[in-house]
Write an enzyme that holds these catalytic residues in place. Sequence first.
Site, PDB file in Angstrom:
ATOM      1  N   GLU A   1       0.858  -1.718  -0.075  1.00  0.00           N
ATOM      2  CA  GLU A   1      -0.368  -0.338  -0.230  1.00  0.00           C
ATOM      3  C   GLU A   1       0.765   0.950   0.133  1.00  0.00           C
ATOM      4  O   GLU A   1       1.694   1.389   1.210  1.00  0.00           O
ATOM      5  CB  GLU A   1      -0.911  -0.046   1.053  1.00  0.00           C
ATOM      6  CG  GLU A   1      -2.283   0.373   1.499  1.00  0.00           C
ATOM      7  CD  GLU A   1      -3.214   0.468   2.204  1.00  0.00           C
ATOM      8  OE1 GLU A   1      -3.268  -0.045   3.071  1.00  0.00           O
ATOM      9  OE2 GLU A   1      -3.063   2.208   3.142  1.00  0.00           O
TER      10      GLU A   1
ATOM     11  N   LYS B   1      -6.749  -0.677  11.945  1.00  0.00           N
ATOM     12  CA  LYS B   1      -6.039  -1.412  10.926  1.00  0.00           C
ATOM     13  C   LYS B   1      -5.109  -0.629   9.888  1.00  0.00           C
ATOM     14  O   LYS B   1      -4.411  -0.759   9.858  1.00  0.00           O
ATOM     15  CB  LYS B   1      -7.266  -1.785   9.914  1.00  0.00           C
ATOM     16  CG  LYS B   1      -7.304  -1.980   8.006  1.00  0.00           C
ATOM     17  CD  LYS B   1      -6.226  -0.947   6.731  1.00  0.00           C
ATOM     18  CE  LYS B   1      -6.192  -1.753   5.894  1.00  0.00           C
ATOM     19  NZ  LYS B   1      -5.121  -1.377   4.972  1.00  0.00           N
TER      20      LYS B   1
ATOM     21  N   ASP C   1       4.743 -14.639  11.582  1.00  0.00           N
ATOM     22  CA  ASP C   1       3.536 -15.131  11.531  1.00  0.00           C
ATOM     23  C   ASP C   1       1.819 -13.827  11.478  1.00  0.00           C
ATOM     24  O   ASP C   1       1.436 -13.767  13.304  1.00  0.00           O
ATOM     25  CB  ASP C   1       2.960 -16.742  12.661  1.00  0.00           C
ATOM     26  CG  ASP C   1       1.571 -16.968  12.569  1.00  0.00           C
ATOM     27  OD1 ASP C   1       0.937 -16.488  11.748  1.00  0.00           O
ATOM     28  OD2 ASP C   1       1.431 -18.437  13.114  1.00  0.00           O
TER      29      ASP C   1
ATOM     30  N   HIS D   1      -1.805  11.007  -0.742  1.00  0.00           N
ATOM     31  CA  HIS D   1      -1.461   9.848  -1.593  1.00  0.00           C
ATOM     32  C   HIS D   1      -1.068  10.308  -2.981  1.00  0.00           C
ATOM     33  O   HIS D   1       0.006   9.821  -3.506  1.00  0.00           O
ATOM     34  CB  HIS D   1      -3.059   8.748  -1.977  1.00  0.00           C
ATOM     35  CG  HIS D   1      -3.561   7.600  -0.963  1.00  0.00           C
ATOM     36  ND1 HIS D   1      -1.729   6.832  -0.234  1.00  0.00           N
ATOM     37  CD2 HIS D   1      -4.356   7.257  -0.377  1.00  0.00           C
ATOM     38  CE1 HIS D   1      -2.574   6.183   0.680  1.00  0.00           C
ATOM     39  NE2 HIS D   1      -4.067   6.657   0.785  1.00  0.00           N
TER      40      HIS D   1
END
Length: 422
Positions: A76, A253, A269, A367
């Site tokens: 991302e 998130k 993991d 972005h």
Amino acid sequence: MRFYELDREGRLAVLKDHASLTDEDVEILREGSGIDFKMADSMIENAVSFISYPLGIATHFLINGKEYLVPMAIEEPSVVAAASKGAKVARLRGGFTAHADPSIMIGQVQVKGIKDLGRAVEDVMKSKDELLSIANSKSSLARRNAGARDLRCRVIDTDSRGKMLIVELLVDVKDAMGANVINTMCESIAPRIESITNGRVLLRILSNYATHRLVRATARFAREEVGDDAVEGILDAYAFAEADVYRCVTHNKGVMNGIIAVALATAQDTRAIEAGAHAYACRDGRYSSLTHWSRDSNGDLVGSIELPLAVGTVGGLTSTHPIARLSLKILKVESARELACVMASVGLAQNFSALYALVREGIQAGHMRLHARKVAMLAGAEGNMLDEVAERLAREGNITVEHARQIMQEITHDISDGKKVR
Ligand code: MEV
């Protein structure tokens, strides 16, 4: 030049110097070497190929007084820049302070069909030392001043299948993630537990809810740098997350964007980390923020984070995957606990930057600026020209290499005509 302004060779040179990488290490990074197919085929079933991710370096991290360059593997855009930005602001007030608990993992042995559960608990607890020594005989951890430390019993009442005994092993796994050793230990004590309880053992498995392996990080974000409006905005954004699960999942998130990117770079993991983190976010019975934000008496923004992090610096892919091994070398961490401190700090930095962007211009503008800069670089723009081209690409909303080249031609033409570049 700042790290992000360097070309790839320049960035590799900085890493080489920072982490005393060998020429061979640099070559591995240059090639993006991974595992070979033979190894892939031995690791999973029906293997056919590989999938690769970009590996970037987050800068400016100062954690417990130590400087870090942080490898992050993520697809991302903006995440690496956001982590670096958060770390840059945090270092104005001394960076991050972090602490990780000892690496205690929990293993669970489920026992069914016991007639007298109270008696079984007593008998198992009487045999605690014997069970711990059976568990410890299965690993070399005890020789390294770690291993199975404690054992406890819990009787759980399930809705559908009645009461069961759960015997839990608490194991210090030191610098390993610990899954293999815990599972082996649980399996090793199962027959003796059956003979003690006259019950039947079913599951023998670690718990990924590593609540004895918590890590905490905190940092101050200077009021004069963040701005009063943004500080207040971030507190409002935090209140929104705390009050509304739809927002809170996205908020967390963002935190995990940072944590999982470091986890991937070091071959952890990631599913275990995610599952544990989100369960921890629900520890009070409702889903809540992994971070906490407040304002101190100076008006600075104070952020903190707490979550379980079961990560390893030895064992598994961490030491065999060439890039994971180098990521750890670049991090210069000496233990799994230190790695957890870095990951928690990156999660906090990430959350700060996401909220900062969201309460100001929104997430898309940043972005677009980053994307425009990359496209301008691809088109060959450098120095002042790079800033000018990137700025026009973003402003004009046509972010293509072709358009970047056109703008470069116009600027070059203007310069040769004697007009000034803005
Ligand atoms: C995007 O990957 C992460 C964010 O949505 C996090 C947030 O909203 O806090 C920007």
